[in-house]
Structures are given as C-alpha cells and as structure tokens.
Write a protein that holds these residues in place. Structure first.
Motif, mmCIF file in Angstrom:
data_model
loop_
_atom_site.group_PDB
_atom_site.id
_atom_site.type_symbol
_atom_site.label_atom_id
_atom_site.label_comp_id
_atom_site.label_asym_id
_atom_site.label_seq_id
_atom_site.Cartn_x
_atom_site.Cartn_y
_atom_site.Cartn_z
ATOM 1 N N ALA A 1 0.840 -1.196 0.000
ATOM 2 C CA ALA A 1 0.000 0.000 0.000
ATOM 3 C C ALA A 1 0.878 1.250 0.000
ATOM 4 O O ALA A 1 1.416 1.627 1.034
ATOM 5 C CB ALA A 1 -0.931 -0.003 1.203
ATOM 6 N N THR A 2 1.007 1.864 -1.138
ATOM 7 C CA THR A 2 1.793 3.089 -1.189
ATOM 8 C C THR A 2 1.066 4.243 -0.520
ATOM 9 O O THR A 2 1.695 5.167 -0.009
ATOM 10 C CB THR A 2 2.107 3.475 -2.641
ATOM 11 N N THR A 3 -0.251 4.158 -0.510
ATOM 12 C CA THR A 3 -1.055 5.227 0.087
ATOM 13 C C THR A 3 -2.128 4.627 0.976
ATOM 14 O O THR A 3 -2.784 3.664 0.592
ATOM 15 C CB THR A 3 -1.727 6.087 -1.001
ATOM 16 N N MET A 4 -2.254 5.190 2.154
ATOM 17 C CA MET A 4 -3.321 4.793 3.072
ATOM 18 C C MET A 4 -4.091 6.040 3.489
ATOM 19 O O MET A 4 -3.525 7.141 3.533
ATOM 20 C CB MET A 4 -2.763 4.067 4.288
ATOM 21 N N PHE A 5 -5.353 5.841 3.774
ATOM 22 C CA PHE A 5 -6.218 6.946 4.164
ATOM 23 C C PHE A 5 -6.833 6.636 5.530
ATOM 24 O O PHE A 5 -7.151 5.486 5.832
ATOM 25 C CB PHE A 5 -7.347 7.137 3.146
ATOM 26 N N SER B 1 6.753 9.216 3.950
ATOM 27 C CA SER B 1 6.662 10.671 4.007
ATOM 28 C C SER B 1 5.603 11.095 5.023
ATOM 29 O O SER B 1 4.841 10.272 5.514
ATOM 30 C CB SER B 1 6.348 11.246 2.632
ATOM 31 N N LYS B 2 5.588 12.368 5.297
ATOM 32 C CA LYS B 2 4.635 12.880 6.281
ATOM 33 C C LYS B 2 3.222 12.823 5.730
ATOM 34 O O LYS B 2 3.001 13.004 4.532
ATOM 35 C CB LYS B 2 4.983 14.324 6.657
ATOM 36 N N ALA B 3 2.296 12.605 6.633
ATOM 37 C CA ALA B 3 0.897 12.554 6.223
ATOM 38 C C ALA B 3 0.393 13.940 5.856
ATOM 39 O O ALA B 3 0.877 14.950 6.365
ATOM 40 C CB ALA B 3 0.049 11.975 7.351
ATOM 41 N N THR B 4 -0.579 13.965 4.978
ATOM 42 C CA THR B 4 -1.247 15.206 4.600
ATOM 43 C C THR B 4 -2.615 15.235 5.261
ATOM 44 O O THR B 4 -3.454 14.375 4.982
ATOM 45 C CB THR B 4 -1.402 15.289 3.076
ATOM 46 N N TYR B 5 -2.821 16.219 6.116
ATOM 47 C CA TYR B 5 -4.048 16.292 6.883
ATOM 48 C C TYR B 5 -5.076 17.183 6.185
ATOM 49 O O TYR B 5 -4.730 18.181 5.559
ATOM 50 C CB TYR B 5 -3.752 16.847 8.281
ATOM 51 N N GLU B 6 -6.334 16.814 6.344
ATOM 52 C CA GLU B 6 -7.419 17.640 5.829
ATOM 53 C C GLU B 6 -7.615 18.856 6.729
ATOM 54 O O GLU B 6 -7.241 18.847 7.910
ATOM 55 C CB GLU B 6 -8.709 16.832 5.732
ATOM 56 N N GLN B 7 -8.204 19.857 6.140
ATOM 57 C CA GLN B 7 -8.435 21.092 6.886
ATOM 58 C C GLN B 7 -9.288 20.817 8.113
ATOM 59 O O GLN B 7 -10.300 20.112 8.038
ATOM 60 C CB GLN B 7 -9.142 22.110 5.988
ATOM 61 N N GLY B 8 -8.852 21.369 9.224
ATOM 62 C CA GLY B 8 -9.611 21.216 10.457
ATOM 63 C C GLY B 8 -9.206 20.019 11.302
ATOM 64 O O GLY B 8 -9.694 19.865 12.421
ATOM 65 N N ALA C 1 5.224 3.800 8.110
ATOM 66 C CA ALA C 1 6.636 3.455 8.095
ATOM 67 C C ALA C 1 6.993 2.398 7.062
ATOM 68 O O ALA C 1 8.154 2.274 6.673
ATOM 69 C CB ALA C 1 7.054 2.976 9.479
ATOM 70 N N SER C 2 6.023 1.624 6.621
ATOM 71 C CA SER C 2 6.320 0.585 5.642
ATOM 72 C C SER C 2 5.194 0.511 4.627
ATOM 73 O O SER C 2 4.159 1.154 4.785
ATOM 74 C CB SER C 2 6.495 -0.770 6.329
ATOM 75 N N LEU C 3 5.383 -0.295 3.607
ATOM 76 C CA LEU C 3 4.380 -0.424 2.552
ATOM 77 C C LEU C 3 3.176 -1.259 2.973
ATOM 78 O O LEU C 3 2.245 -1.433 2.189
ATOM 79 C CB LEU C 3 5.008 -1.008 1.296
ATOM 80 N N THR C 4 3.207 -1.781 4.203
ATOM 81 C CA THR C 4 2.074 -2.587 4.656
ATOM 82 C C THR C 4 1.482 -2.123 5.971
ATOM 83 O O THR C 4 0.535 -2.736 6.475
ATOM 84 C CB THR C 4 2.486 -4.066 4.795
ATOM 85 N N LEU C 5 2.002 -1.053 6.538
ATOM 86 C CA LEU C 5 1.531 -0.659 7.862
ATOM 87 C C LEU C 5 1.448 0.852 7.992
ATOM 88 O O LEU C 5 2.401 1.585 7.703
ATOM 89 C CB LEU C 5 2.462 -1.200 8.949
ATOM 90 N N SER C 6 0.290 1.312 8.452
ATOM 91 C CA SER C 6 0.118 2.704 8.855
ATOM 92 C C SER C 6 -0.539 2.696 10.225
ATOM 93 O O SER C 6 -1.354 1.820 10.521
ATOM 94 C CB SER C 6 -0.756 3.468 7.854
ATOM 95 N N THR C 7 -0.176 3.644 11.058
ATOM 96 C CA THR C 7 -0.776 3.736 12.383
ATOM 97 C C THR C 7 -1.334 5.132 12.610
ATOM 98 O O THR C 7 -0.794 6.131 12.122
ATOM 99 C CB THR C 7 0.247 3.428 13.488
ATOM 100 N N LEU C 8 -2.445 5.146 13.350
ATOM 101 C CA LEU C 8 -3.064 6.389 13.792
ATOM 102 C C LEU C 8 -3.031 6.392 15.306
ATOM 103 O O LEU C 8 -3.550 5.455 15.926
ATOM 104 C CB LEU C 8 -4.502 6.484 13.287
ATOM 105 N N THR C 9 -2.423 7.400 15.902
ATOM 106 C CA THR C 9 -2.393 7.527 17.349
ATOM 107 C C THR C 9 -3.212 8.735 17.751
ATOM 108 O O THR C 9 -2.913 9.852 17.319
ATOM 109 C CB THR C 9 -0.953 7.669 17.881
#
Lengths: 116, 114
Positions: free
Chosen positions: A30-34, A54-61, A72-80
């Motif tokens: 996954a090159t991109t996660m939402f 790369s750094k995440a791009t946040y929506e307004q607000g 950090a990898s092509l298979t893992l994204s984390t939201l804290t």
C-alpha cells in the motif's frame, strides 16, 4: 485479494490516554493509506492521506498533533489519538491503495473508539 | 470543486423486487465513480467502479450501475433484492490528485423486507 486488517476493532479507555490504531495491508503493498472518521449514520470524513515514507497530509480542520499518523512501511500505517477525550469517541476506518492508477481503495473493518 | 449527492437517506424495497440507489455527481473533467457498501460496525466493501467505456458497469453480488453523462448520474441497481442486501451504500467520486482521494456521498440506507 486486497485485504486490509485494522486493529483493534474496539477500544475503551480513560480520558487523557493515547490510543494507537494499526492498519495493515495483508496481501498487497500500500503506497497510500487513508484515515477516516465516521459518526453514527453519517458519511466518512477524510482525516488524512498517508504515503509510505513521508509525512501525512491532513485535511483542513484535523489537528495533526492530536491525530498522529505514521506510515513506516508499505504494509503498515498507524493512527495515534493522543490525550484522547470523550469528543474523540468515534468509528475510525482506514483504507489502502496500491497507487496503481484508478484502483479502488480497500477498507479495514474499522475501530470503535470510546473514551470515558 | 467536485461533489457527489445521494438524494435518498433510505430506500425500502421488498425482497425480490428491483433495487435502485441514486447518485449524482459534479466534477470538472472525466468522472471516476465508485460504489461501496457498509454493513453495521464494518468497513466499506468495494462494489464497482466506472472509469471509462461501457456505461453499464457490473460489479460484485449481482449489482450493476449505469453511468449517464448527460444526467451526471451513476445509479446503483440490482434486479432482485435480497434481505442480505440491507446495508448502507455510498457513492464516491475520485479527486483529480494523484493519491486517489475519494469524495463520498452522504450514504443511503437500504432496507429489504422479506
């Protein structure tokens, strides 16, 4: 194919604590996660777009210091969710895409977050 | 700017009858349209997409959608609804950026009664 696993599926914690949610693509890169937030009986609200390395791009607000995203990898994204408060209680859903042109997003099963 | 509208909050249909869920869109340029379904406390499942070509798109679970450029619509259809089709359906249009962001409609709750 194209399975996205999200963990945990349900979490309850006290106000002021931080909660980490994981999103994994199990059988593709996954090159991109939402990351989305969904309120009851409402549509999905995009919080941020996360590209591997790369750094995440946040929506307004959306507070980037409140909702920390790491891809950090092509298979893992984390939201804290940092210093969570009751108003952060919601259903959080991640999705992933290979980055190939016009391919659909594949969604995890979501995380129900309840802050007491 | 682009947008997608689902004019019906809820659609009620008897099992075995045809099901239609409406979606209209507004985009500049070529529209890339998607339908997803969400079951309670679950993520979204991809049903079908329109990129180009044939206006009638066939997808998963017997669903299809008809792209109509003149009416800027992309209605989801199923010839014979099942009780198990009861769920929340989302229409989405892709942003023109390179990351594949989607703009979702408000969603339509489908209730299929036996």
């Amino acid at each position: 194919g194209a399975v996205v696993s999200q963990h945990p599926s349900w979490v309850i914690c006290k106000s002021g604590t931080s909660v980490k949610i994981e999103c994994r693509s199990l059988d593709f890169q996954a090159t991109t996660m939402f990351w989305y937030r969904q309120f009851p009986k409402q549509s999905l609200m995009l919080m941020a777009t996360s590209n591997e390395g790369s750094k995440a791009t946040y929506e307004q607000g959306v507070e980037k210091d409140k909702f920390l995203i790491n891809h950090a990898s092509l298979t893992l994204s984390t939201l804290t969710v940092t210093s969570a408060h009751p108003e952060d209680s919601s259903f959080y859903i991640c999705s992933a895409t290979t980055g190939a042109p016009l391919q659909p997003q594949h969604f995890g099963d979501g995380t129900r977050l309840s802050i007491l | 700017a682009q947008s997608v509208a689902q004019p019906e909050d809820q659609v009620n249909v008897a099992e075995g009858n045809p099901l239609t869920v409406k979606c209209t869109y507004s985009v500049s340029g070529n529209p890339y349209l998607f339908w997803y379904v969400q079951y309670p406390n679950r993520g979204l499942q991809f049903l079908l997409k329109y990129i180009t070509g044939d206006n009638l798109v066939k997808g998963s679970y017997g669903f299809e959608a008809e792209f109509n450029k003149s009416q800027t619509s992309f209605h989801l259809k199923k010839p014979s609804a099942l009780v198990s089709d009861s769920a929340l359906y989302f229409c989405a249009v892709r942003f023109t950026d390179s990351w594949g962001k989607l703009q979702f409609g408000a969603g339509t709750q489908v209730v299929v009664t036996p």
